[in-house]
Design a protein around this motif. Structure first.
Motif, PDB file in Angstrom:
ATOM      1  N   THR A 171       0.858  -1.183   0.000  1.00 47.81           N
ATOM      2  CA  THR A 171       0.000   0.000   0.000  1.00 47.81           C
ATOM      3  C   THR A 171       0.891   1.229   0.000  1.00 47.81           C
ATOM      4  OG1 THR A 171      -0.105   0.019   2.426  1.00 47.81           O
ATOM      5  CG2 THR A 171      -1.877  -1.135   1.250  1.00 47.81           C
ATOM      6  N   SER A 172       0.353   2.341  -0.446  1.00 47.27           N
ATOM      7  CA  SER A 172       1.119   3.587  -0.449  1.00 47.27           C
ATOM      8  C   SER A 172       1.275   4.105   0.981  1.00 47.27           C
ATOM      9  CB  SER A 172       0.409   4.639  -1.304  1.00 47.27           C
ATOM     10  OG  SER A 172       1.052   5.899  -1.186  1.00 47.27           O
ATOM     11  N   ALA A 173       2.468   4.588   1.282  1.00 47.45           N
ATOM     12  CA  ALA A 173       2.702   5.150   2.618  1.00 47.45           C
ATOM     13  C   ALA A 173       1.991   6.487   2.767  1.00 47.45           C
ATOM     14  CB  ALA A 173       4.204   5.322   2.857  1.00 47.45           C
ATOM     15  N   ILE A 174       1.711   7.147   1.631  1.00 53.18           N
ATOM     16  CA  ILE A 174       0.985   8.421   1.641  1.00 53.18           C
ATOM     17  C   ILE A 174      -0.479   8.127   1.333  1.00 53.18           C
ATOM     18  CG2 ILE A 174       0.765  10.712   0.593  1.00 53.18           C
ATOM     19  CD1 ILE A 174       3.717  10.523  -0.174  1.00 53.18           C
ATOM     20  N   THR A 175      -1.355   8.414   2.271  1.00 53.54           N
ATOM     21  CA  THR A 175      -2.767   8.058   2.109  1.00 53.54           C
ATOM     22  C   THR A 175      -3.716   9.250   2.185  1.00 53.54           C
ATOM     23  OG1 THR A 175      -2.955   7.611   4.488  1.00 53.54           O
ATOM     24  CG2 THR A 175      -2.379   5.751   3.058  1.00 53.54           C
ATOM     25  N   ASP A 176      -3.177  10.452   2.428  1.00 53.09           N
ATOM     26  CA  ASP A 176      -4.057  11.598   2.644  1.00 53.09           C
ATOM     27  C   ASP A 176      -4.342  12.406   1.384  1.00 53.09           C
ATOM     28  OD1 ASP A 176      -1.483  12.523   2.380  1.00 53.09           O
ATOM     29  OD2 ASP A 176      -1.644  14.055   3.943  1.00 53.09           O
ATOM     30  N   ARG A 177      -3.778  11.992   0.249  1.00 51.38           N
ATOM     31  CA  ARG A 177      -4.035  12.734  -0.991  1.00 51.38           C
ATOM     32  C   ARG A 177      -3.747  11.848  -2.201  1.00 51.38           C
ATOM     33  NH1 ARG A 177       0.733  14.242   1.203  1.00 51.38           N
ATOM     34  NH2 ARG A 177       2.595  14.379  -0.106  1.00 51.38           N
ATOM     35  N   ASP A 178      -4.386  12.194  -3.314  1.00 51.06           N
ATOM     36  CA  ASP A 178      -4.186  11.472  -4.570  1.00 51.06           C
ATOM     37  C   ASP A 178      -3.077  12.186  -5.356  1.00 51.06           C
ATOM     38  OD1 ASP A 178      -4.523   9.661  -6.606  1.00 51.06           O
ATOM     39  OD2 ASP A 178      -6.283  10.656  -7.465  1.00 51.06           O
ATOM     40  N   PHE A 179      -1.839  11.937  -4.975  1.00 51.78           N
ATOM     41  CA  PHE A 179      -0.726  12.718  -5.517  1.00 51.78           C
ATOM     42  C   PHE A 179      -0.369  12.300  -6.952  1.00 51.78           C
ATOM     43  CE2 PHE A 179       0.952   9.211  -2.992  1.00 51.78           C
ATOM     44  CZ  PHE A 179       1.873   8.622  -3.842  1.00 51.78           C
ATOM     45  N   THR A 180       0.324  13.200  -7.643  1.00 50.49           N
ATOM     46  CA  THR A 180       0.691  12.998  -9.046  1.00 50.49           C
ATOM     47  C   THR A 180       1.990  12.218  -9.165  1.00 50.49           C
ATOM     48  OG1 THR A 180      -0.381  15.088  -9.652  1.00 50.49           O
ATOM     49  CG2 THR A 180       1.187  14.170 -11.228  1.00 50.49           C
ATOM     50  N   ILE A 181       1.990  11.232 -10.069  1.00 53.49           N
ATOM     51  CA  ILE A 181       3.178  10.436 -10.361  1.00 53.49           C
ATOM     52  C   ILE A 181       3.930  11.032 -11.547  1.00 53.49           C
ATOM     53  CG2 ILE A 181       4.042   8.156 -10.997  1.00 53.49           C
ATOM     54  CD1 ILE A 181       2.735   8.209  -8.269  1.00 53.49           C
ATOM     55  N   ALA A 182       3.179  11.389 -12.596  1.00 52.29           N
ATOM     56  CA  ALA A 182       3.799  11.915 -13.819  1.00 52.29           C
ATOM     57  C   ALA A 182       2.764  12.665 -14.637  1.00 52.29           C
ATOM     58  CB  ALA A 182       4.398  10.773 -14.645  1.00 52.29           C
ATOM     59  N   THR A 183       3.236  13.474 -15.566  1.00 51.45           N
ATOM     60  CA  THR A 183       2.370  14.187 -16.508  1.00 51.45           C
ATOM     61  C   THR A 183       2.958  14.065 -17.913  1.00 51.45           C
ATOM     62  OG1 THR A 183       3.554  16.284 -16.161  1.00 51.45           O
ATOM     63  CG2 THR A 183       1.618  15.869 -14.773  1.00 51.45           C
ATOM     64  N   ILE A 184       2.103  14.219 -18.913  1.00 55.54           N
ATOM     65  CA  ILE A 184       2.563  14.273 -20.302  1.00 55.54           C
ATOM     66  C   ILE A 184       2.426  15.730 -20.733  1.00 55.54           C
ATOM     67  CG2 ILE A 184       2.329  13.380 -22.638  1.00 55.54           C
ATOM     68  CD1 ILE A 184       3.016  11.255 -20.569  1.00 55.54           C
ATOM     69  N   VAL A 185       3.551  16.394 -20.948  1.00 61.10           N
ATOM     70  CA  VAL A 185       3.535  17.821 -21.255  1.00 61.10           C
ATOM     71  C   VAL A 185       3.809  18.059 -22.730  1.00 61.10           C
ATOM     72  CG1 VAL A 185       4.218  18.469 -18.922  1.00 61.10           C
ATOM     73  CG2 VAL A 185       5.977  18.085 -20.649  1.00 61.10           C
ATOM     74  N   ALA A 186       3.341  19.204 -23.232  1.00 64.71           N
ATOM     75  CA  ALA A 186       3.545  19.557 -24.633  1.00 64.71           C
ATOM     76  C   ALA A 186       5.014  19.876 -24.889  1.00 64.71           C
ATOM     77  CB  ALA A 186       2.684  20.772 -24.987  1.00 64.71           C
ATOM     78  N   PRO A 187       5.511  19.571 -26.089  1.00 60.22           N
ATOM     79  CA  PRO A 187       6.903  19.922 -26.411  1.00 60.22           C
ATOM     80  C   PRO A 187       7.084  21.425 -26.419  1.00 60.22           C
ATOM     81  CG  PRO A 187       5.738  19.170 -28.372  1.00 60.22           C
ATOM     82  CD  PRO A 187       4.842  18.881 -27.203  1.00 60.22           C
ATOM     83  N   SER A 188       8.314  21.889 -26.272  1.00 56.91           N
ATOM     84  CA  SER A 188       8.588  23.326 -26.148  1.00 56.91           C
ATOM     85  C   SER A 188       8.098  24.116 -27.344  1.00 56.91           C
ATOM     86  CB  SER A 188      10.085  23.562 -25.948  1.00 56.91           C
ATOM     87  OG  SER A 188      10.827  22.966 -27.006  1.00 56.91           O
TER      88      SER A 188
END
Length: 226
Positions: A171-188
């Motif tokens: 289980t995740s040790a952090i349980t108080d929020r749905d935190f972000t793992i990664a994002t797909i960002v637009a190229p520069s």
């Protein structure tokens, strides 16, 4: 499951900076084993063997059996201190654990299926917010990694912990929020075009209208002309 490692060690009687420096000159690394309601055990390890284990990449999430003074102790590495200039290990902390203790470990994230991500195919970039996850699990069942599937992700998408299938028994040790793992960002390049378009739109809105009230200077000029 992460493999179990074994480290041979020797107990040390002397403590303090002077004694630790002397050990390091001999190619040894001071360490301490603590926890499990037992007195701390001061030991020292062979630096070359420790470095080899550190280079495996999973030392910090492996059970390490410390063989010292004719006794073997099951431990989990908790901290490795490095020299600020040479990056050589200067001290290690090990936590005593029982065979099936519930432990918190930092497990590396393995992103897969980048080629099945429409966003990445269109030039998007994977922005890894986290490279490892803190998981709670059985000490005998520590996973090697956490798999995060990028298939189907598009530019602007975010992957949260709630979307990740964690290894069985963890289980995740952090349980108080749905935190972000990664994002797909637009190229520069795409971001630059969007910024220019936004700036142009703002500039167009700033054109004065026909019914705007003239400034004080303009009003005086008009009166003088009359």
């Amino acid at each position: 499951m992460s493999e179990q490692l074994t480290l041979s060690a020797e107990t040390r009687e002397l403590a303090g900076k002077g004694a630790s420096r002397a050990l390091r000159r001999e190619g040894r690394v001071p360490a301490v084993v603590y926890g499990n309601n037992e007195a701390p055990l001061s030991i020292h390890l062979e630096e070359k063997v420790l470095m080899k284990m550190l280079h495996t990449g999973h030392f910090m999430n492996s059970v390490v059996m410390i063989d010292a003074g004719g006794q073997t102790t099951r431990t989990l590495p908790k901290d490795v201190q490095f020299h600020a200039v040479t990056d050589r290990p200067v001290h290690v902390d090990f936590l005593r654990i029982s065979e099936h203790a519930q432990v918190t470990v930092a497990v590396p994230i393995n992103f897969i299926n980048e080629l099945k991500s429409p966003g990445i195919k269109r030039g998007g970039v994977l922005n890894a917010v986290r490279h490892e996850l803190e998981l709670v699990c059985d000490a005998a069942e520590i996973p090697n990694d956490v798999i995060v599937d990028l298939a189907g992700t598009d530019i602007g998408d975010s992957i949260h912990i709630s979307q990740v299938t964690l290894p069985k028994g963890t289980t995740s040790a952090i349980t108080d929020r749905d935190f972000t793992i990664a994002t797909i960002v637009a190229p520069s390049g795409v971001k630059s075009e969007a910024a220019e378009a936004a700036a142009a739109a703002e500039g167009g809105e700033e054109e004065p209208g026909a019914d705007e009230v003239p400034t004080v200077g303009e009003a005086e000029t008009e009166e003088g002309g009359e």
